[in-house]
Enzyme design. Structure first.
Site, PDB file in Angstrom:
ATOM      1  N   GLU A 155       1.136  -1.221  -0.351  1.00 14.28           N
ATOM      2  CA  GLU A 155      -0.166   0.124   0.261  1.00 14.28           C
ATOM      3  C   GLU A 155       0.979   1.098   0.328  1.00 14.28           C
ATOM      4  O   GLU A 155       1.105   2.024   1.452  1.00 14.28           O
ATOM      5  CB  GLU A 155      -0.941   0.163   0.904  1.00 14.28           C
ATOM      6  CG  GLU A 155      -2.036  -1.293   1.085  1.00 14.28           C
ATOM      7  CD  GLU A 155      -2.741  -0.838   2.330  1.00 14.28           C
ATOM      8  OE1 GLU A 155      -3.941  -1.629   2.052  1.00 14.28           O
ATOM      9  OE2 GLU A 155      -2.622  -0.303   3.474  1.00 14.28           O
ATOM     10  N   GLU A 310      -6.507  -7.464  -0.808  1.00 15.65           N
ATOM     11  CA  GLU A 310      -6.835  -7.398   0.612  1.00 15.65           C
ATOM     12  C   GLU A 310      -8.702  -7.075   0.364  1.00 15.65           C
ATOM     13  O   GLU A 310      -9.423  -6.578  -0.326  1.00 15.65           O
ATOM     14  CB  GLU A 310      -5.963  -6.248   1.403  1.00 15.65           C
ATOM     15  CG  GLU A 310      -4.966  -6.996   1.730  1.00 15.65           C
ATOM     16  CD  GLU A 310      -4.407  -5.832   3.214  1.00 15.65           C
ATOM     17  OE1 GLU A 310      -5.381  -4.691   2.216  1.00 15.65           O
ATOM     18  OE2 GLU A 310      -3.309  -5.639   2.469  1.00 15.65           O
ATOM     19  N   TRP A 318     -10.735   0.940  11.694  1.00 15.32           N
ATOM     20  CA  TRP A 318     -10.305   1.998  11.251  1.00 15.32           C
ATOM     21  C   TRP A 318     -10.864   2.978  11.722  1.00 15.32           C
ATOM     22  O   TRP A 318     -10.941   3.889  11.940  1.00 15.32           O
ATOM     23  CB  TRP A 318      -9.119   2.154  10.613  1.00 15.32           C
ATOM     24  CG  TRP A 318      -9.731   2.181   9.634  1.00 15.32           C
ATOM     25  CD1 TRP A 318     -10.544   2.069   8.537  1.00 15.32           C
ATOM     26  CD2 TRP A 318      -9.723   0.681   8.760  1.00 15.32           C
ATOM     27  NE1 TRP A 318     -10.900   2.157   7.575  1.00 15.32           N
ATOM     28  CE2 TRP A 318     -10.718   0.763   7.575  1.00 15.32           C
ATOM     29  CE3 TRP A 318      -9.023  -0.298   8.210  1.00 15.32           C
ATOM     30  CZ2 TRP A 318     -10.225  -0.009   5.948  1.00 15.32           C
ATOM     31  CZ3 TRP A 318      -8.948  -1.023   7.578  1.00 15.32           C
ATOM     32  CH2 TRP A 318     -10.132  -0.717   6.686  1.00 15.32           C
ATOM     33  N   HIS A 361      -9.679  -6.308  13.744  1.00  7.39           N
ATOM     34  CA  HIS A 361      -9.860  -6.411  12.399  1.00  7.39           C
ATOM     35  C   HIS A 361     -10.516  -7.852  12.069  1.00  7.39           C
ATOM     36  O   HIS A 361      -9.660  -8.647  12.490  1.00  7.39           O
ATOM     37  CB  HIS A 361      -8.447  -6.145  11.418  1.00  7.39           C
ATOM     38  CG  HIS A 361      -8.624  -5.532   9.993  1.00  7.39           C
ATOM     39  ND1 HIS A 361      -8.993  -6.496   9.378  1.00  7.39           N
ATOM     40  CD2 HIS A 361      -8.738  -4.774   9.098  1.00  7.39           C
ATOM     41  CE1 HIS A 361      -9.881  -5.969   7.923  1.00  7.39           C
ATOM     42  NE2 HIS A 361      -9.698  -5.012   7.517  1.00  7.39           N
TER      43      HIS A 361
END
Length: 684
Positions: A155, A310, A318, A361
């Site tokens: 990323e 992903e 988040w 997560h």
């Protein structure tokens, strides 16, 4: 350099798996992981993305023993590896011993170790350590049977898209010198005679940090280009080593959703496969923006299948509030990706973390293990995907394109504009959503691309007209194409300098109109537009955000403003140009008008939907090299079953192995994948 086909014969199935971080767990857990991977149908995992600190505990010390054992374990169990270069998060010793590797924010503060991605893209020291690690990884694992793909960094730009270090400033000055050659050329392009900003030496040019008021927009725009290029250099620093040592192993990095800092069209030229990370907001219902980005990622390499690298099995961690995906929603959204061109479905991450910032997560294996709803759904999906081998490599054809350009995005949203409410992504989604609802396939293309294969091209908010773009659009329309563009288009050149004359000067001939002035509306302010007989439908509709004061110069009005000093003047126009037509929308109409207008234009252009479906049912199509057609039907309705009328004939159901004809019932969040015209698909 060898040409790489990322669909290697090692794995003749759709890819399925996720980020695997075994270093977070004792090795006795690894065997259990393998058992669960097999149960869930996992055949591909990303390994080592955040492992630099373990792989290189000191500047002069490397330790690959644990990774050797992990790679061997994967190979023994038929699970292939997307091996990461681990350079996304440098270890603590680097921050302490080489502080020049750390990024500097706009306030001049060096960001510290303790999170992730704490590196300056322009740090020569950082790049040197990356190169050394990557070379060792490539040499060590180049012939390993588990290695299927290289995953560079992670990323790029997610947390540090810009840097303000002295090393970055020197690199920016060098980049500018290479781009413009002389200071006279730079001064001309940036218009530095305004506000006494003229430069007499390259060393005088700084970074666009906080200034008393608006910085120079040409400088800001070039800094955005420079930072995208600087991060790309980081990628190429690693990619080139991998290609040198393993020329036949595909190399990629993972993109992000509608990510402004990086010019993904430019980046995609250097990736063997486009991969991206998708995290739509659960509570928003139909993931229109995710669908737009699937289409974008597919389009970046001319329709080549991409990887959904992903996504979350359920909740993320988040956002201010992180609701779970409802039963069936993860499966539905996964098939949306496949229907729009994905040849692999991956997740972050394999096993939910026990500690760290992302411990809440979701993962393929939740904290509760295999006896959970999420793991049952993961297993269902993984084993269903095994039935879809025929889809591999098939394409998603489109006769419509939306033009999208990163430099236009950067320039459009710089300071000191007529309205801060004109946001590029929103303008793109305003025209994308009615096409999505109508099941009209869409590619995303550059303004300078060859557009001849499209029947309909839409260019929302094409503020920047770089050299060659106006000529390209004129050729397209003159050749019989249909173009739609919207307000605040054709205003500036590639350096954010106004195209002089009545707006939109470079598009004036093509559109058959001119604009003397425009009137941005304040929040809450509206006007009305009223259609004319030429529109093909009658009605009065609300409009907001913007109003162009249009002079017709050959175009005809399809709608006029009702109110204000320009009442009765054109708001939406149509102009015959060569063998085609160019439409212009000089305001932001309500969604109902945009949907009706685009439906009419698409019909006239000969653009057909994949299938007409009830509301909330998405239809997409993939076509194989042999002409086989695969129809995806997805019911986004959370609580309603719907009946869908199928194309004539008998069609094989890939998920059940049965035959469908006539009509088909889709349960809430239901999915059907049909091979059109096939008597059956032989699934047991």
């Amino acid at each position: 350099m060898a040409t790489t086909n990322w669909r290697l014969n090692k794995l003749p199935h759709l890819y399925y798996g996720g980020d695997y971080n075994p270093e977070q767990w004792p090795e006795e857990v690894w065997r259990e992981d393998v058992r669960l991977m097999k149960k869930a149908g996992v055949n591909f995992v990303s390994v080592g993305i955040f492992s630099w600190a373990l792989l290189q505990p000191k500047a002069d010390t490397y330790d690959f023993a644990w990774l050797d054992r992990l790679m061997d374990l994967m190979a023994e169990n038929g699970i292939y590896v997307d091996l990461a270069t681990a350079t996304a998060s440098p270890p603590a010793w680097m921050a302490v011993e080489y502080p020049d590797t750390l990024p500097v924010n706009e306030q001049g503060q060096r960001l510290q170790h303790g999170s992730r991605q704490q590196y300056s893209p322009c740090s020569a020291t950082y790049r040197r350590f990356c190169a050394e690690l990557v070379r060792r990884l490539a040499e060590r694992y180049k012939d390993h049977p588990a290695l299927l793909m290289w995953h560079v960094n992670n990323e790029y730009g997610c947390h540090v898209p810009v840097c303000y270090s002295e090393e970055t400033k020197a690199a920016f000055q060098a980049w500018l010198k290479n781009r413009y050659g002389t200071l006279d050329e730079l001064n001309s392009r940036w218009g530095t005679n305004f506000w006494s900003q003229r430069y007499y030496d390259w060393s005088q040019i700084g970074l666009p940090v906080r200034t008393p008021t608006y910085p120079n927009p040409g400088q800001q725009l070039d800094y955005a280009r420079f930072m995208s290029d600087a991060l790309l250099e980081c990628y190429l620093n690693e990619r080139d080593i991998l290609k040198e040592i393993t020329p036949d192993v595909p190399v990629m990095t993972n993109f992000m959703t509608s990510f402004k800092p990086l010019d993904y069209f430019k980046w995609a030229e250097h990736l063997d496969v486009v991969a991206w990370d998708s995290y739509p907001e659960v509570e928003k219902g139909i993931p229109y923006e995710a669908a737009f980005n699937h289409d974008l990622m597919r389009s970046l390499k001319g329709g080549q299948p991409f990887l959904l690298m992903e996504q979350a099995t359920s909740h993320v961690n988040w956002r201010a509030h992180n609701p779970v995906k409802r039963p069936g929603q993860m499966r539905l959204w996964s098939y949306q990706a496949v229907g729009r061109g994905a040849d692999g479905i991956m997740f972050f991450q394999w096993r939910a973390s026990r500690a760290g910032a992302e411990k809440f997560h979701s993962a393929l294996v939740p904290h509760g293990g295999e006896e959970t709803r999420v793991f049952r759904e993961v297993t269902q999906l993984g084993n269903e995907l095994k039935r879809l081998d025929d889809l591999i490599g098939s394409r998603t054809p489109a006769e419509t394109a939306i033009l999208f350009d990163w430099s236009n995005w950067w320039a459009l949203e710089l300071d000191s504009k007529p309205s801060r409410d004109v946001k590029y992504i929103q303008q793109a989604l305003n025209v994308y959503r009615p096409l999505f609802d109508a099941n009209i396939p869409v590619d995303i293309a550059c303004p300078g691309a060859d557009l001849s294969k499209y029947k309909l091209v839409i260019a929302p908010a094409l503020y920047m007209i770089a050299p060659g773009v106006a000529d390209n659009l004129e050729r397209y329309v003159a050749g019989g194409g249909t173009l739609v563009t919207t307000f605040f288009s054709g205003i500036v050149d590639e350096n954010d300098r106004i195209h002089l004359g009545l707006y939109p000067a470079p598009l004036r001939k093509l559109l058959g109109l001119s604009i003397e002035e425009f009137d941005p509306m304040v929040p809450g302010q509206t006007n009305r537009i009223v259609t004319t007989d030429a529109a093909g439908f009658r009605g009065e509709f609300e409009c907001s955000v913007w109003a162009d004061v249009i002079r017709l110069e050959g175009a005809q009005a399809l709608a006029v403003f009702r109110d204000d000093f320009f009442a009765g003047q054109a708001a939406v126009t149509r102009h015959a140009f060569g063998a085609g037509h160019a439409y212009y929308v000089g305001t932001q109409p309500e969604a109902a008008f945009t949907a009706r207008l685009l439906a009419r234009i698409a019909e006239e252009a000969g653009v057909k939907p994949v299938l007409e479906t009830p509301g909330g049912v998405e239809a997409s199509e993939r076509v194989g090299a042999d002409g086989s057609r695969y129809l995806f039907l997805l019911n986004h309705n959370r609580a309603e079953s719907v009946w869908v009328k199928l194309p004539d004939g008998r069609h094989g159901d890939l998920l059940t192995g049965g035959v469908r004809e006539g009509q088909l019932e889709l349960a809430p969040y239901g999915v059907a994948i049909l091979r059109l015209g096939a008597q059956s698909c032989g699934v047991e």
